[in-house]
Design an enzyme around this catalytic site. Structure first.
Site, mmCIF file in Angstrom:
data_model
loop_
_atom_site.group_PDB
_atom_site.id
_atom_site.type_symbol
_atom_site.label_atom_id
_atom_site.label_comp_id
_atom_site.label_asym_id
_atom_site.label_seq_id
_atom_site.Cartn_x
_atom_site.Cartn_y
_atom_site.Cartn_z
ATOM 1 N N SER A 264 -7.891 -2.971 -0.238
ATOM 2 C CA SER A 264 -7.444 -1.609 0.035
ATOM 3 C C SER A 264 -7.755 -0.434 -0.811
ATOM 4 O O SER A 264 -7.606 -0.844 -1.830
ATOM 5 C CB SER A 264 -5.875 -1.524 0.527
ATOM 6 O OG SER A 264 -5.701 -0.384 0.822
ATOM 7 N N TYR B 149 2.629 -1.786 -0.983
ATOM 8 C CA TYR B 149 1.465 -2.208 -0.226
ATOM 9 C C TYR B 149 0.345 -2.408 -1.175
ATOM 10 O O TYR B 149 -0.425 -3.378 -1.214
ATOM 11 C CB TYR B 149 1.188 -1.455 0.993
ATOM 12 C CG TYR B 149 -0.080 -1.682 1.573
ATOM 13 C CD1 TYR B 149 -0.412 -2.947 2.338
ATOM 14 C CD2 TYR B 149 -1.281 -0.833 1.831
ATOM 15 C CE1 TYR B 149 -1.560 -3.339 2.960
ATOM 16 C CE2 TYR B 149 -2.496 -0.996 1.948
ATOM 17 C CZ TYR B 149 -2.536 -2.241 2.897
ATOM 18 O OH TYR B 149 -3.780 -2.604 3.466
#
Length: 340
Positions: free
Chosen positions: A143, A168
């Site tokens: 990501s 995350y």
């Protein structure tokens, strides 16, 4: 090739499965169909792939598609240490594309355990299964959030990523470190992809552009964080899928001259857009006025994302084609159709 796509009922996994199927590959799709967002959207995606909802609800059963003879689906969590190794053993995959993960930056502030279960334990399980089953290439989702509060732009994969600002992001950074270790120890190729704000039809309802559209149509104000002083490298889903497919079909390529088996690439449009401009584009396509409430910066959020994709272009010929206006128009058209 025979390819396992995890997260196949998700946004990117659905489109990737469809593209690979239509190119003639044999695809097994896997998803746990959790309720992080509306499961009906996940079942609707699977229905597009010829998988009936009633069949897909059952855990640990391989289901043949009614539309594509080269697609099967299994409902399974990647953290399942009994059933996942059994699936690998029985199916003899050539390539694995791991898109299964607990997504969402803000949700990680509320439910951190879900991120450890899926993104750490689950990813370790994937690595172990690849190691023991002669997988030719593991491609996995990282990501852009791992760049944290980096000021230097555009983001390059050589930049330091030691300061993630959400759990995350920390789990995605962990995935890259784990993949590096397994590539080094067990000599199998891994390619991590740092996705940059993917959007388009069949997208996730928790993504900002989806909720913006809902609120604008309902004449409700939308919350705009950091007073609108945010920018994102919005990347249309078709460009993402074309990039992943190039990597799958062309095989592993190291980034550097070193003959290692580990690579990381940015995959994005390469053009940051101000959030306020993006919102105006949505309002214009909906032919509605936008009501907004300016909010402070959120915990775990970043100010700007911008992908340097030169390495992906050099090694695989990656070249995003869809501009923002076309992409937003396509999403709005789909949204009206899906919502009736």
């Amino acid at each position: 090739m025979k390819i396992l796509v995890t997260g196949a009922a998700g946004f990117i996994g659905f489109f990737l499965s469809k593209n690979l199927i239509e190119k003639g590959h044999e695809v097994v799709g896997l998803d746990n169909i959790n309720d992080y967002y509306d499961v009906n959207l996940k079942y609707a995606r699977l229905n597009q792939l010829g998988i009936d909802k009633n069949s897909a609800e059952k855990f640990n059963f391989l289901i043949n598609s009614e539309s594509y003879r080269n697609f099967t689906f299994i409902r399974l969590g990647i953290e399942n240490r009994d059933s996942l190794p059994e699936l690998f053993k029985n199916q003899s995959f050539d390539v694995v594309c791991n898109l299964a993960a607990q997504a969402g930056v803000r949700y990680s502030l509320k439910n951190p355990e879900a991120y450890v279960d899926s993104n750490i334990v689950g990813f370790l399980n994937i690595l172990e299964c690849c190691r023991h089953n002669n997988i030719q290439h593991l491609i996995y989702a990282s990501s852009s959030s791992i760049y944290g509060l980096n000021d230097k732009t555009p983001f390059e994969t050589s930049d330091r990523t030691d300061h993630p600002v959400s759990l995350y992001a920390a789990t995605k950074k962990s995935n890259e470190l784990m993949a590096h270790t397994y590539s080094h120890l067990y000599n199998f190729p891994t390619t991590g992809l740092r996705f940059f704000t993917v959007y388009g039809p069949w997208g996730r309802p928790d993504m900002a552009y989806f909720s913006f559209t809902e609120n604008i149509l309902a004449n409700k104000p939308i919350n705009i964080y950091n007073n609108g002083e945010l920018a994102r490298d919005f990347t249309y889903i078709d460009d993402i899928i074309n990039g992943i497919t190039l990597i799958i079909e062309k095989g592993f390529k190291p980034i550097s001259e070193q003959k290692n088996k580990y690579s990381i690439y940015n995959i994005g449009r390469g053009k940051p857009i101000k959030l306020l401009d993006f919102i105006d584009m949505i309002g214009s396509n909906l032919k509605k006025d936008v009501k907004s409430i300016m909010m402070p910066m959120q915990d775990g959020d970043v100010y700007k994302t911008w992908a340097d994709t030169n390495q992906l272009k050099k090694n695989y010929g990656y070249s995003p084609q869809v501009d923002l206006e076309e992409g937003v128009k396509n999403f709005i058209k789909w949204y009206h159709s899906y919502k009736k």
